[in-house]
Design an enzyme around this catalytic site. Structure first.
Site, PDB file in Angstrom:
ATOM      1  N   GLY A 156       5.744  -3.287   9.413  1.00  0.00           N
ATOM      2  CA  GLY A 156       5.967  -2.791   8.131  1.00  0.00           C
ATOM      3  C   GLY A 156       4.513  -2.268   7.620  1.00  0.00           C
ATOM      4  CD  GLU A 415      -6.103   8.833  -5.914  1.00  0.00           C
ATOM      5  OE1 GLU A 415      -6.271   9.608  -6.492  1.00  0.00           O
ATOM      6  OE2 GLU A 415      -5.262   8.486  -4.982  1.00  0.00           O
TER       7      GLU A 415
END
Length: 677
Positions: A156, A415
């Site tokens: 994940g 970012e």
């Protein structure tokens, strides 16, 4: 594998299983599969459970935070301030063993993880900080800092884009002190990873510049796992990804299936596990004495290592008194004495300047004074103005672009990773004050990391420029509307929107002095005048009266570029016979912490209050009776034309102020700050 090793691994597995069963909630699958790796890694790690802040400890990060029963079991077994009784309260209200690791509540948890992918990015940040710290303070024969960062991550985590961003940067930065372990169990919540995750992870990480080690039987082969760690440490110019081929829910009747991921094992399954591994099937939370003894022995070895380090540091301080004193100050969490004297102070006679430029001026003044400040930008350095003149880049020396002592980080267009890496830098310790620059609108790209900054109480700083429609031609894709409301609504975030130079200095003072609260500094592209009546001291209260008006008909409260706009509107209102005061409210969180008496002196009873901010009005009803904002997306064009289009002009503000005065005329007006609870 020795019998004690086998018993220890079984103990880890069963403690995790029992904790999940006791809570009737949690994730037993990953702990069952990863227990051998945890055992092997912790045996290689250098740490002292009685001094969890020792700066030269190795760090362990559980990026797949749902597997926290594994981490908690390790912390209990190694004698951290966590006990079997705490395990019995797993996931219970008020316990020290919450449903995902929280660094503020769990002794020994370096970071808060749970949202997948964040932990590996934190690990990159910790490793980056360690490299910078070592390059700054290590001297020949004085390895003050030589620790490693170990990260467990699952499929994940690898699917989340933020892990790709951070792993790419880690490879470029050649962070050889970072060792990550991929729990390759081929299972996701939806079933086999074949349904959605079939890429060649190894090829991807090789392309990032990582060293790869594969362990084909991580269910049992701790010798191979230990050898993988040894190999990783020999590769000093690359981070390492160790592929652990594991079986989710190892030993369970449901092993290898997605059903064992996030639900307690059935009672008969738990009993067969205990019987199979030589434990009493009727006993829960058993810790054999030989396991405790083995782990205590490793702790004792580590405590000797720390004592040797303490002696090394004492000698270091004698040989390098200035550096030693600086390092000790940082370890004590103190800032340089009188550092804030370097903050620029302005008068109305000074030129109008964009607050992003004022931010650059502040950084250029304080970075030489505060060596723990490091920062960078997500590929917007010329726009964010985040690089102080003369600052060296943090880069591998081999690139010829800088070195590891550098204090400026080129994050690239990443970012989200930048936010999560900043959290890791803060987690490292040593009083790092780190910042990252991007456009305010793109802080939203990093919302997951920002939220964890607040939850983790990491005092990182976002230098968020181009803060409104004032950025102009780039248009509504780049113009923030809802952004400030979103982050102001998030607990424990200080969102500053300074209106001039003094307020910008105050914002940085708040950010640098913060120990538990992240900051977002929203800064303009366009020039703003230096205001009459502003000061660092006043702004440091988060809100203050800028223009005092006796017997005011209205108070206009504003932030950033709209404060000078509100001041300009006073002349228009004066021509209409309306007396108005102006309040600047650069940071709501700081203002909220002031005394009730002070707050009501700024936003008092008996006078209507109009808020003016060229953003969403959401949240402003707490401070104003009427709100003038922008509850739609912006437009592409020249900034003055856009402000005029949306009537953010002195006349537009005055019109709404006059309507507010008329609406409340003759009515009892209670300050919006007052509430029943």
């Amino acid at each position: 594998m020795s019998s004690v090793d086998q018993k220890a691994i079984s103990t880890i597995r069963l403690l995790a299983v029992d904790a999940v069963a006791a809570a009737n909630s949690g994730h037993p699958g990953a702990p069952l599969g990863l227990a051998p790796a945890a055992h092997a890694v912790f045996k290689k790690m250098r740490f002292n459970p009685k001094d969890t802040k020792w700066i030269n400890r190795d760090r362990f990060v559980l990026s797949n935070g749902h597997a926290c029963a594994l981490l908690y079991s390790m912390l209990v077994l190694y004698g951290y301030d966590l006990t079997v009784e705490d395990l019995k309260k797993f996931r219970q209200l008020g316990s020290k063993t919450p449903g995902h690791p929280e660094n503020t509540d769990v002794p020994g948890a370096e970071v808060t993880t749970g949202p997948l992918g964040q932990g590996i990015c934190n690990g990159v940040g910790i490793a980056l900080a360690q490299a910078q710290f070592a390059a700054t303070y290590n001297k020949p024969d004085f390895p003050i800092s030589d620790s490693y960062t170990y990260v467990f991550l699952g499929d994940g985590c690898l699917m989340e884009g933020v892990s790709s961003e951070a792993s790419s940067l880690a490879g470029h930065l050649q962070l050889g002190n970072l060792i990550a372990f991929w729990d390759d169990n081929k299972i996701s919540i939806d079933g086999s990873t074949e349904v959605a995750f079939t890429e060649d992870v190894i090829a991807r990480y090789k392309s990032y510049g990582w060293h790869i080690v594969e362990v084909s039987d991580a269910d049992t082969d701790i010798t191979a796992i230990a050898a993988a760690i040894d190999e990783a440490k020999k590769v000093t110019n690359k981070p390492t990804l160790v592929r652990l081929t594991t079986t989710i829910g190892f030993g369970s009747l449901a092993q290898g299936t997605h059903g064992v991921h996030g639900a307690p094992l059935k009672a008969d399954d738990i009993k067969q596990l205990k019987t199979k591994w030589g434990f009493n099937p009727e006993e829960s939370f058993a810790v054999p004495a030989e396991v405790t003894a083995s782990y205590n022995e490793h702790v004792a070895e580590n405590q000797k290592i720390q004592q040797q380090w303490n002696e090394l540091f004492a000698a270091y301080k004698q040989k390098y008194p200035e550096l030693g004193a600086e390092l000790q100050r940082r370890l004590d969490g103190k800032l340089p004495e009188n550092w804030d004297k370097a903050l620029p102070v302005y008068t109305p006679a000074d030129a109008a300047v964009a607050t992003r430029k004022l931010s650059e001026i502040v950084l250029s003044k304080i970075i030489p004074e505060v060596p723990e400040i490091i920062g960078g930008s997500a590929d917007l350095t010329p726009s964010n103005l985040t690089k102080a003149k003369g600052t060296v880049d943090f880069q591998p020396a081999a690139t010829g672009l800088g070195d590891y002592s550098g204090r400026y980080i080129r994050y690239g267009v990443r970012e989200h990773a930048m936010g999560a890496i900043m959290n890791g830098i803060a987690a490292f310790g040593a009083n790092y004050k780190n910042y990252g620059g991007t456009f305010l609108n793109f802080v939203s790209y990093a919302a997951g990391a920002v939220r964890l900054s607040a939850l983790s109480e990491f005092p990182i700083t976002w230098v968020a420029t181009h803060d409104s429609i004032g950025l102009g031609e780039d248009g509504p894709t780049h113009q923030p509307i809802e952004t400030l409301a979103h982050f102001r609504a998030t607990p424990n975030i200080s969102v500053w929107r300074p209106a001039d130079g003094n307020e910008t200095s105050a914002a940085y003072k708040s950010a640098i002095e913060s120990t538990h609260t992240p900051h977002i500094l929203a800064l303009t592209r366009q020039n703003l005048p230096q205001l009459e009546g502003s000061s660092i001291e006043k702004a440091s209260k988060g809100g203050y009266t800028l223009v005092q008006q006796d017997k005011a008909d209205i108070i206009i409260v504003a932030t950033g570029s709209e404060v000078s706009l509100a001041v300009d509107a006073l002349k228009v209102l004066e021509g209409q016979g309306i007396k108005a005061g102006v309040v600047s409210l650069p940071d709501q969180l700081t203002f909220d912490k002031q005394s009730e008496e002070y707050k009501l002196s700024v936003l008092p009873d008996g006078v209507p209050i109009l808020s003016v901010e060229v953003m969403s009005t959401f949240g402003w009803s707490k401070y104003s009776h009427q709100q003038f904002g922008l509850n739609r997306f912006g437009a592409s064009g020249k900034a003055p034309e856009i402000f005029k289009l949306f009537e953010f002009t002195p006349e537009g503000v005055a019109e709404r102020a006059a309507k507010t005065v008329a609406f409340y005329k003759g009515k009892d007006v209670v300050s919006p700050l007052r509430s029943a609870f």
